[in-house]
Each structure stands twice: as C-alpha cells, then as structure tokens.
Motif scaffolding. Structure first.
Motif, PDB file in Angstrom:
ATOM      1  N   ARG A 180       2.285  19.948 -17.964  1.00 15.92           N
ATOM      2  CA  ARG A 180       1.581  18.935 -17.145  1.00 15.92           C
ATOM      3  C   ARG A 180       0.922  19.595 -15.929  1.00 15.92           C
ATOM      4  O   ARG A 180      -0.193  19.263 -15.563  1.00 15.92           O
ATOM      5  N   GLU A 217      -2.120  21.262 -17.007  1.00 16.15           N
ATOM      6  CA  GLU A 217      -3.160  20.301 -17.410  1.00 16.15           C
ATOM      7  C   GLU A 217      -3.900  19.739 -16.206  1.00 16.15           C
ATOM      8  O   GLU A 217      -5.095  19.416 -16.295  1.00 16.15           O
ATOM      9  N   LEU A 259      -7.678  18.326 -16.047  1.00 19.70           N
ATOM     10  CA  LEU A 259      -7.949  16.879 -16.015  1.00 19.70           C
ATOM     11  C   LEU A 259      -8.870  16.539 -14.842  1.00 19.70           C
ATOM     12  O   LEU A 259      -9.723  15.659 -14.941  1.00 19.70           O
ATOM     13  N   ALA A 297       2.905   4.129 -26.750  1.00 17.32           N
ATOM     14  CA  ALA A 297       2.193   3.570 -25.590  1.00 17.32           C
ATOM     15  C   ALA A 297       1.496   4.612 -24.721  1.00 17.32           C
ATOM     16  O   ALA A 297       0.757   4.248 -23.814  1.00 17.32           O
ATOM     17  N   GLY A 298       1.703   5.886 -24.987  1.00 16.32           N
ATOM     18  CA  GLY A 298       1.171   6.894 -24.065  1.00 16.32           C
ATOM     19  C   GLY A 298      -0.028   7.640 -24.627  1.00 16.32           C
ATOM     20  O   GLY A 298      -0.675   7.217 -25.600  1.00 16.32           O
ATOM     21  N   ASP A 299      -0.317   8.775 -23.991  1.00 18.20           N
ATOM     22  CA  ASP A 299      -1.455   9.594 -24.402  1.00 18.20           C
ATOM     23  C   ASP A 299      -1.224  10.233 -25.771  1.00 18.20           C
ATOM     24  O   ASP A 299      -2.183  10.603 -26.454  1.00 18.20           O
ATOM     25  N   ASN A 300       0.049  10.392 -26.155  1.00 19.12           N
ATOM     26  CA  ASN A 300       0.333  10.913 -27.485  1.00 19.12           C
ATOM     27  C   ASN A 300      -0.242   9.960 -28.544  1.00 19.12           C
ATOM     28  O   ASN A 300      -0.830  10.399 -29.542  1.00 19.12           O
ATOM     29  N   ASP A 303      -4.063  10.551 -28.575  1.00 10.56           N
ATOM     30  CA  ASP A 303      -4.452  11.682 -29.438  1.00 10.56           C
ATOM     31  C   ASP A 303      -4.524  11.239 -30.895  1.00 10.56           C
ATOM     32  O   ASP A 303      -5.442  11.601 -31.641  1.00 10.56           O
ATOM     33  N   VAL A 309       5.818   9.339 -29.386  1.00 10.75           N
ATOM     34  CA  VAL A 309       5.928   9.959 -28.059  1.00 10.75           C
ATOM     35  C   VAL A 309       5.653  11.450 -28.175  1.00 10.75           C
ATOM     36  O   VAL A 309       5.881  12.062 -29.225  1.00 10.75           O
ATOM     37  N   GLY A 310       5.169  12.009 -27.088  1.00  9.58           N
ATOM     38  CA  GLY A 310       4.966  13.455 -27.012  1.00  9.58           C
ATOM     39  C   GLY A 310       5.859  13.989 -25.903  1.00  9.58           C
ATOM     40  O   GLY A 310       7.056  13.678 -25.861  1.00  9.58           O
ATOM     41  N   ILE A 311       5.253  14.720 -24.972  1.00  8.04           N
ATOM     42  CA  ILE A 311       6.080  15.301 -23.908  1.00  8.04           C
ATOM     43  C   ILE A 311       6.570  14.242 -22.912  1.00  8.04           C
ATOM     44  O   ILE A 311       7.380  14.554 -22.043  1.00  8.04           O
ATOM     45  N   GLY A 312       6.126  13.006 -23.065  1.00  7.49           N
ATOM     46  CA  GLY A 312       6.630  11.921 -22.199  1.00  7.49           C
ATOM     47  C   GLY A 312       7.862  11.250 -22.778  1.00  7.49           C
ATOM     48  O   GLY A 312       8.441  10.357 -22.154  1.00  7.49           O
ATOM     49  N   ARG A 326      11.553  10.331 -23.677  1.00  4.90           N
ATOM     50  CA  ARG A 326      12.848  10.537 -23.014  1.00  4.90           C
ATOM     51  C   ARG A 326      13.932   9.735 -23.730  1.00  4.90           C
ATOM     52  O   ARG A 326      13.761   8.546 -23.977  1.00  4.90           O
ATOM     53  N   PRO A 352      16.905   8.506 -26.644  1.00 10.16           N
ATOM     54  CA  PRO A 352      16.750   8.046 -28.025  1.00 10.16           C
ATOM     55  C   PRO A 352      15.568   7.081 -28.144  1.00 10.16           C
ATOM     56  O   PRO A 352      15.259   6.352 -27.196  1.00 10.16           O
ATOM     57  N   ARG A 376      13.325   3.953 -28.745  1.00  3.80           N
ATOM     58  CA  ARG A 376      13.601   2.525 -28.641  1.00  3.80           C
ATOM     59  C   ARG A 376      12.962   1.807 -29.830  1.00  3.80           C
ATOM     60  O   ARG A 376      12.160   2.375 -30.557  1.00  3.80           O
ATOM     61  N   ASP A 379       2.178  16.805 -31.343  1.00  6.22           N
ATOM     62  CA  ASP A 379       2.771  17.526 -30.204  1.00  6.22           C
ATOM     63  C   ASP A 379       4.280  17.752 -30.359  1.00  6.22           C
ATOM     64  O   ASP A 379       4.747  18.884 -30.300  1.00  6.22           O
TER      65      ASP A 379
HETATM   66  N1  NAX Z   1      -2.796  14.670 -20.214  1.00  5.81           N
HETATM   67  C1  NAX Z   1      -3.732  14.824 -21.172  1.00  5.81           C
HETATM   68  O1  NAX Z   1      -4.896  14.501 -21.026  1.00  5.81           O
HETATM   69  C2  NAX Z   1      -3.311  15.374 -22.439  1.00  5.81           C
HETATM   70  C3  NAX Z   1      -2.189  14.857 -23.044  1.00  5.81           C
HETATM   71  N2  NAX Z   1      -1.958  15.090 -24.302  1.00  5.81           N
HETATM   72  C4  NAX Z   1      -1.047  14.210 -25.055  1.00  5.81           C
HETATM   73  O2  NAX Z   1      -0.370  13.335 -24.192  1.00  5.81           O
HETATM   74  C5  NAX Z   1       1.011  13.390 -24.458  1.00  5.81           C
HETATM   75  C6  NAX Z   1       1.769  12.999 -23.237  1.00  5.81           C
HETATM   76  O3  NAX Z   1       1.341  11.693 -22.940  1.00  5.81           O
HETATM   77  P1  NAX Z   1       2.125  10.721 -21.968  1.00  5.81           P
HETATM   78  O4  NAX Z   1       2.405  11.396 -20.710  1.00  5.81           O
HETATM   79  O5  NAX Z   1       1.330   9.464 -21.907  1.00  5.81           O
HETATM   80  O6  NAX Z   1       3.514  10.515 -22.676  1.00  5.81           O
HETATM   81  P2  NAX Z   1       3.863  10.139 -24.191  1.00  5.81           P
HETATM   82  O7  NAX Z   1       2.729   9.533 -24.909  1.00  5.81           O
HETATM   83  O8  NAX Z   1       4.502  11.322 -24.764  1.00  5.81           O
HETATM   84  O9  NAX Z   1       5.019   9.064 -23.980  1.00  5.81           O
HETATM   85  C7  NAX Z   1       4.956   8.110 -22.966  1.00  5.81           C
HETATM   86  C8  NAX Z   1       5.143   6.746 -23.514  1.00  5.81           C
HETATM   87  O10 NAX Z   1       6.198   6.703 -24.416  1.00  5.81           O
HETATM   88  C9  NAX Z   1       7.176   5.763 -23.986  1.00  5.81           C
HETATM   89  N3  NAX Z   1       8.488   6.302 -24.291  1.00  5.81           N
HETATM   90  C10 NAX Z   1       9.107   7.333 -23.657  1.00  5.81           C
HETATM   91  N4  NAX Z   1      10.323   7.542 -24.199  1.00  5.81           N
HETATM   92  C11 NAX Z   1      10.439   6.642 -25.201  1.00  5.81           C
HETATM   93  C12 NAX Z   1      11.481   6.354 -26.119  1.00  5.81           C
HETATM   94  N5  NAX Z   1      12.626   7.023 -26.116  1.00  5.81           N
HETATM   95  N6  NAX Z   1      11.278   5.363 -27.031  1.00  5.81           N
HETATM   96  C13 NAX Z   1      10.133   4.673 -27.047  1.00  5.81           C
HETATM   97  N7  NAX Z   1       9.111   4.891 -26.186  1.00  5.81           N
HETATM   98  C14 NAX Z   1       9.276   5.860 -25.271  1.00  5.81           C
HETATM   99  C15 NAX Z   1       6.964   5.593 -22.500  1.00  5.81           C
HETATM  100  O11 NAX Z   1       7.449   4.361 -22.084  1.00  5.81           O
HETATM  101  C16 NAX Z   1       5.470   5.762 -22.395  1.00  5.81           C
HETATM  102  O12 NAX Z   1       4.844   4.549 -22.635  1.00  5.81           O
HETATM  103  C17 NAX Z   1       1.230  14.784 -24.937  1.00  5.81           C
HETATM  104  O13 NAX Z   1       2.414  14.944 -25.655  1.00  5.81           O
HETATM  105  C18 NAX Z   1       0.010  15.001 -25.777  1.00  5.81           C
HETATM  106  O14 NAX Z   1       0.175  14.434 -27.060  1.00  5.81           O
HETATM  107  C19 NAX Z   1      -2.955  15.821 -25.066  1.00  5.81           C
HETATM  108  O15 NAX Z   1      -3.937  14.914 -25.378  1.00  5.81           O
HETATM  109  C20 NAX Z   1      -3.501  16.948 -24.250  1.00  5.81           C
HETATM  110  C21 NAX Z   1      -4.164  16.399 -23.063  1.00  5.81           C
END
Ligand code: NAX
Ligand code: ADP
Length: 540
Positions: free
Chosen positions: A10, A13, A17, A59-62, A65, A136-139, A141, A143, A145, A166
């Motif tokens: 991050r 990145e 960004l 719900a996230g950026d993963n 992608d 989910v990706g690097i976000g 956390r 188990p 849900r 990812d």
């Molecule tokens: N920042 C960027 O522009 C880039 C990000 N990238 C992608 O973005 C990802 C990271 O995105 P985010 O920071 O949005 O995070 P994630 O999309 O990895 O996860 C965040 C979302 O997942 C939910 N979540 C977390 N733990 C959970 C669980 N145990 N059960 C269910 N839902 C859960 C959170 O509530 C949140 O809504 C990377 O892994 C990669 O795939 C890539 O596109 C590279 C560029």
C-alpha cells in the motif's frame, strides 16, 4: 525474490495512485489479470469465445480488479456473470464497465439466507468454466464472512476451477494463516510483489503469476525472501582453479549412536554430496560410516576432529551423558553450529547448555514441528509474544509469529538462535534474514530425510562461512536442493522440464513413487545439476 507485507504494498502504491490518472493503476492490474486468465481459459476450454466466466465480487478494490478483467473477457466473446457479494458496496466504475458490455449481474441481497435456493446463482455456478475470486485481496482480515463463505462452499461442491485475484480469499495476506473456509484456486494472479501468504501458504495458492504494475518497492523493507533456482545455482560451492579439499568449507558431523547408526550415515551422505570439501565425522559408528563413505575423515571425539568451518550435531546422537558431553564441547566453538534432532531435545531439556556458546557465534536449530514445540517449553514467553503449545496453535498464529515467539523467549535469556522450522513450507529466520521454501512436494516426508537435510545444510553453512553468506540463506539453498532431490528420486530422475509441467498443474504430482532417505541423498548430485539447469523462477 523479495516478499512484502500488505502495508508495504500500500505504501508503494500511494505515490502511483497520487500521480497517475484515476483508475490507471487498477487497469494495469486488471489487464495483467485478464492476460493470465485468457491463458487459463484457453488451456481449459480451447477457446475464450463462448466460455462461461463467473466473477465473485467483494466490496473492495479486489472486486474492482475482477470486474475490469471480466469486462475485457467480454470483449473476447466470453459470457461473463458477476456475483455481487455486497451489492451496495461494489466498485462502481468496474461494475458500470461490465454492465456497458452486457455482462450479467447477480446481486446477492444481504437478507438472503438460503443461497442454495437462489436458482440464478446455482445455475451460474453449474455452467461456469472458470471463476475469478475477487472476494478480498490485501484488505481481507479474519475468516470470510457471509455470503462469501457459503458461495465458496457452493463453488467447491461444484468443483469449479478458480483463479484468485491477488490473494486466495480466506488466507491471511501477511501470515499465510488459512481460515476456514478459504478459496482453493488453481492459480493466483498477484500484483506488484509476492506477499507472505504466497510463500507461507504456497501449496494453497495454485500456480502463482506476478503482474508488474510499476510499483517502486525500493523504499520498503522486504519481510522475507524466496530464492530462485538461479540464486541457488549461482552460489552453490563449485571448486575453482585454486580450490582444494578445505577451501569450499569443511563440516564436522557429530551424529549417530548404537541405537541410531543410520542417522550418522545419512547425515554424512547429505554433507558429502553437497560440496567437494572434506567431511569430518565424530561419533560411535565410524565403522559403518567408513564402510559406506570411505571418503569421510573419522575421529572418536569432536576434540580430535581438527579444524572445521561449521559443526553439525544431533541426528541420532542420543541424549545420554556421552552425547551431552560431545554437544557441550561443540557448543563452545566459535564456528556456526547446526543443531538437529537429539541436540534440539538436549538443548530444550537443558537450556543451560547454551550458556557455553560464545555470545556472537551463530546457532541454527532445524526442528520439525514436534521438536519446535519442545524448544518452546524451555523458557517462559515474553510479553506480547505468546508461545505456541500445539500444532493447532502454530497453524492459528502462523509460522513467523510462532518462530518469533520462540526466539524472543530465548533472546530474553541473552541467547540468539536462528530457527529453520521444517515442513512442506520450510520457514527459516534469524539475524541473517528470513527465507521461505515451499518444498514443492511431500516426498521428503520420510524417516531419515531430515538427517540428509541436516548434512546438506551443514556443508553449505560451512561454505557460507568461507564466502560470507548468512546461515539462513545457506540453509534455504540446502532446503531447495534437498526437496529437488526428493522430487527427482520420486519421479525416477526426470528433468527440469518435467518439473516445470508439474508446477504448472498446481503443484500436484501426476505420478511418482515413494523414496527412502538414502535415495534422496543419492539424488543430491542430480538435484544440484537440475537447479543449475532450471536457472530461473517458476513464476510467470
Ligand atoms: N490501490 C489500488 O489502486 C490497487 C489495488 N489493487 C487491488 O485492490 C486490492 C485491495 O483492495 P481494498 O483495499 O479495497 O481491499 P480488498 O478488496 O482486499 O478488501 C476490502 C473489502 O473486503 C471486505 N472484507 C475484509 N475482510 C473480509 C472478510 N473476512 N470477509 C468478507 N469481507 C471482508 C472489507 O469489508 C472491504 O469491503 C488488492 O488486493 C488488489 O486486488 C490492484 O488493483 C492494484 C492497484
Ligand atoms: N508434508 C510434509 N510434512 C513434513 N515434512 C515434510 C513435508 N514435505 C517435506 N517435508 C520435509 O521432510 C523432511 C523431514 O525431516 P524430519 O521430520 O526431521 O525427518 P527425520 O527426523 O525422520 O529425518 C524435512 O526436510 C521436511 O521439510
């Protein structure tokens, strides 16, 4: 190759960004993902046109992608369906792009509890050729849900091949801890750099591909390293024009006893095949060692052994008074020491033994999980670093945290130890660095194979002393060759190209036959040649 935490990724990145047009970085990632997924679909379906692709979108950026990659796949004529796990928090631009190319969308309302009754979802799952895990990706956390965990169960039941985006969802990015359930992908496409989960839970990631998205990680500290075959080959002790039997690193081996004579022979064999330098043996079974390995220089006690660049102590040496005395003497030496098996038991039961060790001398312990847990009982835990007390504890906290807790407990007593925790994923940590090796197969899980490994490690640590390499890196090199030797022995000596195919198929061996530790030691030379021939990373 360096491995970075999610926070480091991050941080790297952030400047991109800030400087790139909005969405640009995500498009780099998703286009790279798309290229790898195209390959996977062609491999499975022959053609992309008309294939059915399911996107599981969190719900996230993963999820973003994943939606963008799905949009590109639509352009190739694939039928793409996106399952939205959190419809109100879906990446807006990605979803709009997919809708614009007539992708199909199945939102899962939060109030829907019985997903198996959702006919749109079950029909999509049963007709899909490949699913993309964008939960989910690097976000991620903890188990997974709901509804993610139920959807994973449905995909598993239908045996749908999955490409993870990812990170395989449900596996912790930084610790590699596998929560239940987690996705079992055939492949993982990751961005920017490997994260710890890709090496600590390597066998659960399928084939791993790395997409370059232009991250500059030079300001970040890697959390661990994975050697490539080329790294190992470049550093392996190859005698040069001015070398002799001493100059590439002499190792002393203290192993074997009347009860466990074979351990001495296996350890000496591991050491002898690793380098051209002398192997000195000390212990009570010299006759057996010499009858099989006349090239070994044997003495009755370590004191008589003469100069060595590193010592090995432990395999089959017993835990009686004689073993205690020999270990005591070896521990007083300044050279690096590799302690395995009985030496670990002796140290765990009588930690005062380590008080004899010169404070700046390097001590590498190479326990399997049982020995490691024994080592964790020697001293009380330090605040904030709870010690594991069971295998389940190690799995729950992850190998890095477990090893750190053990090291902290010893450090608290003024003793620095490097630890190599054996297993399918071998984790090596100490002041000289942190290295991880996925052994690639489990053929090495056979009695005595650890003794061969200890011999190999000792010889390469001795060489490392001559050329100035850390014991941790030397140990990682030895693990690579040991696991390759086991694989080659099991596969009847097949070549690197066959192994490449094996890795491609998700690290599951299509064939092979069980091998003994003796056969592993006899395959070491072939393994060194194979590593030299491989010479490149298996990452794509
Ligand atoms: N920042 C960027 O522009 C880039 C990000 N990238 C992608 O973005 C990802 C990271 O995105 P985010 O920071 O949005 O995070 P994630 O999309 O990895 O996860 C965040 C979302 O997942 C939910 N979540 C977390 N733990 C959970 C669980 N145990 N059960 C269910 N839902 C859960 C959170 O509530 C949140 O809504 C990377 O892994 C990669 O795939 C890539 O596109 C590279 C560029
Ligand atoms: N699935 C696996 N489980 C445990 N060990 C494995 C596995 N796959 C490979 N190995 C390797 O097999 C070797 C076993 O060593 P160890 O347990 O010390 O055996 P021994 O004490 O019988 O010599 C280690 O190198 C370990 O990393």
């Amino acid at each position: 190759m360096n491995v970075y935490t999610a926070d480091s990724i991050r941080a790297a990145e952030a400047p991109l960004l800030a400087s790139l047009p909005e969405g640009d970085l995500m498009r780099r990632a998703s286009y790279g993902l798309y290229i790898h997924v195209l390959d996977e679909i062609r491999r499975r379906c022959g053609t992309v046109y008309g294939s059915h692709i399911l996107l599981i979108v969190g719900a996230g950026d993963n999820g973003g992608d994943t939606l963008w990659a799905g949009t590109y796949l639509r352009g190739k004529g694939a039928a793409v369906t996106a399952v939205l796990l959190n419809p109100d928090h879906t990446h807006a631009a990605g979803l709009a792009a997919l809708r614009a190319v007539h992708g199909h969308v199945i939102p899962l309302p939060p109030e829907e509890t019985d997903l198996s009754a959702n006919t749109a979802l079950t029909a999509a799952i049963h007709t899909t050729d490949l699913a993309l895990d964008g939960i989910v990706g690097i976000g991620g956390r903890g188990p997974l849900r709901e509804p993610a965990s139920t959807v994973i169960g449905l995909l598993d039941d239908a045996h749908v091949p999955i490409v993870s985006v990812d990170i395989p969802s449900g596996i912790d990015p930084d610790t590699g801890v596998r929560h239940a359930p987690h996705v079992h992908p055939v492949a993982t496409v990751t961005f920017g750099a490997l994260k710890p989960c890709h090496v600590l839970a390597g066998p659960s990631c399928g084939r791993i591909s790395l997409v370059d998205i232009g991250l500059d990680l030079s300001g970040e500290t890697p959390v661990m390293q994975v050697l490539s075959d080329a790294d190992v080959a470049a550093q392996w002790p190859i005698p040069g024009a001015s070398d002799n039997k001493y100059t590439t690193g002499v190792v002393g081996v203290c192993a074997g006893s009347a009860a466990y004579p074979g351990a001495a022979l296996l350890t000496v064999s591991g050491a002898a095949h690793a380098s051209s330098a002398m192997v000195r043996y000390t212990g009570s079974v010299s006759d057996l060692v010499l009858s099989h390995r006349p090239d070994t220089v044997c003495t009755g006690s370590p004191k008589q052994a003469g100069r060595v660049n590193a010592w090995i102590a432990g395999p089959g040496m017993g835990t009686d008074e004689g073993a205690y005395d020999r270990l005591s003497w070896i521990l007083k030496q300044e050279v690096p020491i590799v302690l395995d098996a009985d030496a670990i038991t002796l140290i765990s039961n009588t930690p005062e033994l380590m008080d004899k060790r010169p404070r700046d001398a390097v001590t590498l312990l190479t326990p399997h999980t049982g020995e490691f847990l024994r080592l964790c009982t020697s001293y009380p835990e330090t605040p904030h670093y709870p010690l594991p007390t069971s295998v389940a504890d190690i799995e729950r906290m992850g190998r890095p945290a477990a090893v750190t807790a053990c090291q902290k407990a010893w450090e608290n007593q003024g003793i620095t130890i490097s630890i190599l925790l054996k297993g399918r994923t071998t984790y090596i940590a100490g002041p000289g660095g942190v290295f991880v090796e996925d052994t690639g197969s489990s053929w090495a899980a056979t009695p005595g194979s650890g003794d061969v490994l200890t011999g190999l490690i000792g010889a390469i640590v001795a060489h490392g002393m001559v050329v100035g390499r850390s014991v941790e890196e030397s140990a990682a090199m030895a693990v690579r060759v040991h696991s390759r030797a086991a694989l080659l022995a099991a596969m009847g000596g097949q070549t690197w190209h066959t192994l490449d195919y094996v890795v491609d198929e998700g690290a599951q061996l299509p064939h092979g036959a069980p091998v003994t530790a003796s056969e592993i030691s006899l395959s070491i030379s072939a393994a060194i040649r194979d590593v030299q021939a491989g010479g490149e990373d298996t990452l794509q």
